[in-house]
Design an enzyme around this catalytic site. Structure first.
Site, PDB file in Angstrom:
ATOM      1  N   HIS A  63      44.118  19.345 -29.408  1.00  0.00           N
ATOM      2  CA  HIS A  63      43.275  19.922 -28.368  1.00  0.00           C
ATOM      3  C   HIS A  63      43.940  21.147 -27.760  1.00  0.00           C
ATOM      4  O   HIS A  63      45.145  21.158 -27.511  1.00  0.00           O
ATOM      5  CB  HIS A  63      42.874  18.890 -27.317  1.00  0.00           C
ATOM      6  CG  HIS A  63      43.958  18.376 -26.447  1.00  0.00           C
ATOM      7  ND1 HIS A  63      44.299  18.994 -25.257  1.00  0.00           N
ATOM      8  CD2 HIS A  63      44.768  17.309 -26.540  1.00  0.00           C
ATOM      9  CE1 HIS A  63      45.257  18.306 -24.667  1.00  0.00           C
ATOM     10  NE2 HIS A  63      45.576  17.279 -25.426  1.00  0.00           N
ATOM     11  N   ASP A 166      51.425  19.971 -23.632  1.00  0.00           N
ATOM     12  CA  ASP A 166      50.277  19.111 -23.928  1.00  0.00           C
ATOM     13  C   ASP A 166      49.025  19.985 -23.935  1.00  0.00           C
ATOM     14  O   ASP A 166      48.573  20.398 -22.889  1.00  0.00           O
ATOM     15  CB  ASP A 166      50.179  18.014 -22.868  1.00  0.00           C
ATOM     16  CG  ASP A 166      48.969  17.124 -23.053  1.00  0.00           C
ATOM     17  OD1 ASP A 166      48.306  17.244 -24.084  1.00  0.00           O
ATOM     18  OD2 ASP A 166      48.698  16.309 -22.142  1.00  0.00           O
ATOM     19  N   GLU A 196      39.528  17.687 -24.287  1.00  0.00           N
ATOM     20  CA  GLU A 196      40.183  16.400 -24.541  1.00  0.00           C
ATOM     21  C   GLU A 196      40.597  15.763 -23.223  1.00  0.00           C
ATOM     22  O   GLU A 196      40.457  14.566 -23.031  1.00  0.00           O
ATOM     23  CB  GLU A 196      41.403  16.602 -25.437  1.00  0.00           C
ATOM     24  CG  GLU A 196      42.000  15.304 -25.987  1.00  0.00           C
ATOM     25  CD  GLU A 196      43.091  14.699 -25.104  1.00  0.00           C
ATOM     26  OE1 GLU A 196      43.530  13.585 -25.398  1.00  0.00           O
ATOM     27  OE2 GLU A 196      43.507  15.331 -24.104  1.00  0.00           O
ATOM     28  N   GLU A 197      41.086  16.583 -22.329  1.00  0.00           N
ATOM     29  CA  GLU A 197      41.663  16.075 -21.081  1.00  0.00           C
ATOM     30  C   GLU A 197      40.628  15.428 -20.156  1.00  0.00           C
ATOM     31  O   GLU A 197      40.985  14.733 -19.224  1.00  0.00           O
ATOM     32  CB  GLU A 197      42.404  17.198 -20.336  1.00  0.00           C
ATOM     33  CG  GLU A 197      43.616  17.760 -21.077  1.00  0.00           C
ATOM     34  CD  GLU A 197      44.798  16.788 -21.155  1.00  0.00           C
ATOM     35  OE1 GLU A 197      44.665  15.649 -20.674  1.00  0.00           O
ATOM     36  OE2 GLU A 197      45.832  17.179 -21.709  1.00  0.00           O
ATOM     37  N   ASP A 219      49.147  15.228 -31.132  1.00  0.00           N
ATOM     38  CA  ASP A 219      49.181  15.336 -29.669  1.00  0.00           C
ATOM     39  C   ASP A 219      50.565  14.923 -29.170  1.00  0.00           C
ATOM     40  O   ASP A 219      51.414  14.527 -29.956  1.00  0.00           O
ATOM     41  CB  ASP A 219      48.091  14.436 -29.063  1.00  0.00           C
ATOM     42  CG  ASP A 219      47.605  14.944 -27.710  1.00  0.00           C
ATOM     43  OD1 ASP A 219      48.361  15.655 -27.022  1.00  0.00           O
ATOM     44  OD2 ASP A 219      46.462  14.620 -27.342  1.00  0.00           O
ATOM     45  N   HIS A 305      52.067  15.996 -18.468  1.00  0.00           N
ATOM     46  CA  HIS A 305      51.197  16.428 -17.366  1.00  0.00           C
ATOM     47  C   HIS A 305      51.978  16.955 -16.166  1.00  0.00           C
ATOM     48  O   HIS A 305      51.468  16.969 -15.049  1.00  0.00           O
ATOM     49  CB  HIS A 305      50.228  15.316 -16.937  1.00  0.00           C
ATOM     50  CG  HIS A 305      49.081  15.160 -17.892  1.00  0.00           C
ATOM     51  ND1 HIS A 305      47.872  14.621 -17.535  1.00  0.00           N
ATOM     52  CD2 HIS A 305      48.950  15.488 -19.201  1.00  0.00           C
ATOM     53  CE1 HIS A 305      47.063  14.611 -18.585  1.00  0.00           C
ATOM     54  NE2 HIS A 305      47.700  15.125 -19.617  1.00  0.00           N
TER      55      HIS A 305
END
Lengths: 332, 347
Positions: A63, A166, A196-197, A219, A305
């Site tokens: 992603h 990410d 995606e998130e 990922d 994150h």
């Protein structure tokens, strides 16, 4: 690899608003594939035709979106209220520099006199230095997106830190695999997915259109080697992780075996990952349309994150070898 | 407009029992459409195609409303109910309700005089609410209602100052009524050869009972495979709490164009173009002040098939899901105007 990763980390691409990063990846990957296009949702698809008659369809997904914020309200005073996009860790995002898609800079801060433990998403605002609402509206509109400023720097050895690793690290793996593959035995789709998130939305629709026979997501994963963390049998620098299971998917045995075999053949160190929570594009790939044989490679990652996600580029290189190996394997 | 809205809001059609309202809608729109059809779960699709081949757009508004279903009838002849959808439970006690067979009942709960300290000021949980129909026991109640019967709030339409309308399901039906007006406009545009889109108008079912992303409208989207979609639905209004910073839209402030909600990040270009179109044509619009609002049918539509660029248009509605929702004609007109311009524009 570090320089290439930096190219992929810098462009903005908050979920639902990925055009900038899409442009960059499209330009980079175009020389190595036959066709590059965006679909209705904005997924970037790089296609490489396979050899022989009726080759199987192999889809890779990483992603390109990242977590961030969207402007929801501009106060008369010129402060900007933002809505979260994706799983924001507010402790990590507090008091940091944010950058909007149009280049406007600001700082993300919580309301004054609110205790740390009482922080709620609605307590946050972005200060772009505007004097009042009118001043703010000259640079920012409702619906505009911003994210914590991107960064990438080297730590000890092959380890690096920054954001958004990410999942630009996954995008890098797909790109490097397209570059490194000696041959393409299957119709291969390198898909840089959107949203995606916020719930693997882009992977779902791109896999529906492509209807692959085999699909692999790339990922970030977790790393069980930091102080006080929950027991987790994946450590950074011990090799790329082949996913067995996460919170949303149980990978196909055939895909797991395929990747293990390639890793052993190419002498790539690997680990097996069982992620207790969270999910990746893998679950959407597996279930789209009639379903497919799906799996994933995960880069062991510390502090996901946050603005200082840490990975080891050696693990990443191993992942690239496995993905390239899949391109070179005639799937049946 | 008033008459049509009154007619629509007076029909009882809770999620899963939309036939009554579907009939009314079909009668209104049939003369203006190329075709009207139903899919297997009840979504109604009306089609208007210009002669020339052009892109397919799907416009949807749900025709169901919140309501309840009888789950048990006790020995004293009272109906115990389950709620269909997010019914506004704070204002339920004493409300008049109507079963689809015409039986009238009153929602009843523990009287305020005997509430414990902890219960004062709290809403009664759904399992402590029942409907009194006046029957003396279970046998007599069976003459009026049975387990599995559907009901809604009592239809009672009120017109207030400044073309302000109130009644049950008025918000949802204002969207339906707007779509009907739009169909007439699209028909006229087709005749005038100004229609730029192949229009699929969907009146969807079971929206109010959708959990997570499982919306019945997905089925319609799957069949239609539109190039673009536009979802017309209500937007919650909370404009009287001045001290509240982040509230919903303003009633009478025009259509609500949302950049995102919890289920959908609306297509960037469609959203930006919609704002521009409103500015250009002088159509009143507003942005919701908080993008974390619960999402609607767009969540299912935009992820359907290979993906569908989707836009959301809201009609501000006060007292959503209560026995007396409130909308303003001004906002409905803005919605019709926007949708008409959208259909004849190149966007």
């Amino acid at each position: 690899m570090f320089a290439q990763l930096k190219k992929f980390v810098m462009p903005i691409g908050v979920s639902g608003d990925e055009s900038e990063i899409s442009k960059v990846i499209a330009e980079e990957i175009a020389p190595y594939v036959d066709k590059v296009y965006n679909d209705a949702m904005g997924n970037l698809i790089a296609f490489k035709k396979g050899k022989g008659k009726k080759p199987k369809k192999l889809m890779f997904a990483a992603h390109m979106d990242e977590i961030g914020f969207m402007v929801s309200y501009i106060e008369d005073s010129g402060f900007i209220r933002v809505s979260r996009v994706g799983g924001i860790n507010y402790t990590a995002a507090s008091f940091s520099e944010v950058i909007f898609k149009n280049g406007t800079k600001g700082v993300l801060v919580p309301d004054a006199r609110i205790l740390t433990k009482e922080y709620r998403p609605e307590n946050y605002y972005v200060d772009i230095g505007a004097r009042n609402k009118k001043d703010a509206e000259r640079r920012v509109n409702i619906g505009d997106t911003c994210r914590v400023a991107p960064t990438l720097f080297r730590l000890s050895g092959s380890r690096v830190a920054g954001r958004p690793i990410d999942d630009r690290i996954g995008c890098l793996m797909l790109f490097e695999a397209a570059k490194a593959a000696q041959s393409f035995e299957n119709d291969t789709y390198f898909v840089f997915t959107v949203q995606e998130e916020v719930g693997v939305r882009g992977a779902k629709t791109s896999a529906y259109s492509i209807q692959p026979d085999y699909a692999v997501a790339a990922d970030i994963g977790g790393s069980g080697d930091v102080p006080m963390c929950a027991p987790f049998a994946v450590n950074m620098s011990d090799g790329i992780a082949i996913k067995l299971k996460d919170g949303m998917v149980i990978c196909h045995q055939k895909m797991i075996e395929l990747m293990k075999n390639i890793a052993e053949e190419k002498k790539v160190p690997y680990q097996l990952e069982i992620l207790e929570g969270g999910g990746t594009d893998t679950c959407a790939l597996q279930q789209a349309a009639g379903g497919c044989i799906a799996g994933a490679v995960s880069v062991p990652t510390r502090y996901g994150h946050s603005a200082v996600e840490v990975v080891d580029l050696n693990d990443v290189a191993g992942g690239v070898k496995i993905l390239a190996g899949l391109c070179e394997t005639k799937l049946v | 407009m008033t008459e049509l809205l009154q007619k629509l809001s007076s029909v009882c059609a809770p999620s899963g029992k939309e036939k009554a309202v579907a009939e009314v809608i079909e009668k209104e729109i049939a003369p203006y459409c190329d075709s009207v059809s139903y899919d297997k779960i009840g979504n109604m699709t009306a089609v208007i195609k210009p002669r020339k081949k052009c892109e397919k757009v799907m416009l949807c508004a749900h025709m169901d409303e919140v309501g309840f279903m009888v789950k048990n009838i006790d020995s004293d002849g009272r109906a115990h109910i389950v709620l269909l959808g997010a019914v506004e439970t704070r204002t339920l006690s004493g409300r008049k309700v109507r079963f689809l067979n015409g039986t009238t009942g009153i929602v009843t709960t523990k009287p305020i005089h005997v509430l414990s300290e902890a219960e004062v000021g709290r809403t009664s949980p759904a399992d402590k609410i029942f409907v009194e129909i006046g029957a003396k026991d279970k046998t007599e109640a069976a003459q009026y209602i049975k387990i599995g019967d559907f009901g809604t709030f009592e239809p009672k339409f009120t017109e207030m100052a400044n073309e302000t309308y109130a009644g049950k399901a008025v918000g949802g039906r204002a969207c339906v009524s707007t779509m009907i007006e739009l169909i007439k406009e699209a028909h006229a545009a087709k005749k005038a050869k100004t229609l730029k889109k192949e229009c699929y108008f969907v009146f969807s079912v079971k929206r109010e009972i959708a959990i997570r992303s499982f919306f019945a409208v997905e089925t319609a989207a799957f069949h239609i495979e539109p190039n673009k979609a536009l979802v017309l639905d209500t937007a919650p209004v909370c404009d009287f709490l001045k001290e509240e910073l982040m509230t919903g839209a303003k009633c009478g402030g025009g259509i609500v164009l949302a950049p995102a909600d919890i289920r959908t990040i609306y297509n960037r270009e469609l959203f930006a173009d919609a704002v521009k179109l409103c500015e250009k044509k002088g159509i009143a619009y507003q942005n919701p002040t908080f993008a974390d609002l619960p999402g609607g049918e767009g969540g299912a539509i935009h992820q359907n098939g290979g993906g569908v660029p989707t836009l959301s248009v809201g009609i501000p509605t006060r007292n959503l899901h209560s026995g007396a929702e409130i909308v303003k004609a001004h906002d409905m007109r803005a919605a019709t105007a926007f949708l008409r311009e959208w259909l004849i524009s190149d966007q």
